[in-house]
Design an enzyme around this catalytic site. Structure first.
Site, mmCIF file in Angstrom:
data_model
loop_
_atom_site.group_PDB
_atom_site.id
_atom_site.type_symbol
_atom_site.label_atom_id
_atom_site.label_comp_id
_atom_site.label_asym_id
_atom_site.label_seq_id
_atom_site.Cartn_x
_atom_site.Cartn_y
_atom_site.Cartn_z
ATOM 1 N N SER A 2 -31.840 3.668 17.280
ATOM 2 C CA SER A 2 -31.848 4.837 16.400
ATOM 3 C C SER A 2 -30.603 4.726 15.529
ATOM 4 C CB SER A 2 -31.764 6.121 17.239
ATOM 5 O OG SER A 2 -31.453 7.242 16.442
ATOM 6 N N TYR A 35 -28.189 11.518 24.782
ATOM 7 C CA TYR A 35 -29.107 10.725 23.959
ATOM 8 C C TYR A 35 -28.362 9.599 23.252
ATOM 9 C CZ TYR A 35 -32.129 9.352 20.116
ATOM 10 O OH TYR A 35 -32.865 8.615 19.216
#
Length: 281
Positions: free
Chosen positions: A137, A150
């Protein structure tokens, strides 16, 4: 320069929706034999029409992963492409998130990808070729409010990818990192639900509610890129003779990574607070 994918065997995890589903379709269109893996096999039934082979797989269950890899080898004798896409976003203040949830986030986003890579590598080494694609990401390069666990998983997968790239180069295997920005998928809704569940009340409530509202806002969804954009990038990477080590693609990915790299930390912090609507005090 690209190499043909016809006849290549690809395993794509998290293929029941979003980036995984789009990638399975894109690689099938490129001529790959595609195994689409996810826990919810019933959600992948429509992929059969495109020649894709759905298989059950839970990346937190070692037996499930072994059975999936063994089936593919029994069917085809090889695995040429592994796309480690399975993952989810769990947001909330570090103080609020239960440690069991933090550990589960690592099980899905990091350890599952690493274990599946372990299972696939002997077969790639046997053919002295292969492509391992890890979906991280832009969150593996930047930080956002209430995303500690995360981001920790995505930073970890970036580091694993870099070390693995060095290790497997002598065997003709490429390791490729895809760093999506904002993508239209279930991800934002899940992350918003997670932060509301743990940080919508108490000391972090102003931040928690602001982040949840930002993640689930219609404007955020409108700006986000379609998952097909990431799928096309993955196809480009796995068909390239010499792929890039990283591809930052999708809404905000390149500019946000650039800002993170050039701005002082506290200035970037302020940018993130404003972007998510967090009160200054």
């Amino acid at each position: 320069m690209t190499t043909p994918t016809t006849g290549s065997v690809a395993l794509v995890t998290g293929a029941s929706s979003g980036i995984g589903e789009a990638t399975a379709l894109e690689l099938a269109n490129a001529g790959c034999t595609v195994y689409a893996a996810a826990r919810r096999v019933e959600r992948m039934a429509h992929l059969i029409e495109s020649g894709i082979r759905p298989i059950p797989m839970d990346v937190t269950d070692d037996v499930s992963m072994q059975e999936g890899v063994n089936k593919i080898i029994a069917d085809t004798g090889r695995i040429d492409v592994l796309v480690n896409n399975a993952g989810y976003g769990s947001y909330g203040a570090l103080e609020d998130v239960p440690m069991d949830e933090a550990r589960y986030q690592f099980e899905v986003n990091v350890f599952g990808a690493a274990r599946l890579t372990q299972l696939v590598l002997p077969h790639m080494r046997a053919t002295r070729s292969g492509k391992i694609v890890n979906i991280t990401s832009m969150g593996g390069r930047i930080h956002t409010p209430l995303g500690a666990w995360y981001h920790a998983t995505k930073f970890a997968l970036e580091a694993i990818s870099d070390c693995l790239r060095l290790e497997v180069k002598p065997f003709g295997i490429d390791v490729i990192v895809i760093e999506p920005g904002g993508i239209r998928s279930e991800w934002a809704g899940i992350a918003a639900d997670k932060v509301r569940a743990v940080s919508s009340a108490g000391a972090y409530a102003p931040q928690g509610n602001a982040v949840a509202d930002s993640l689930s806002s219609e404007s955020n969804q409108r700006r986000s890129s379609p998952p097909e954009l990431i799928a096309r990038t993955i196809r480009k990477a796995v068909t390239a003779r010499k792929p890039n080590t990283r591809y930052a693609v999708g809404f905000g990915a390149k500019p946000m990574i650039f800002l993170h790299d050039v701005l002082p930390d506290r200035t970037f912090d302020a940018v993130m607070r404003r972007a998510t609507g967090i009160p200054s005090t």
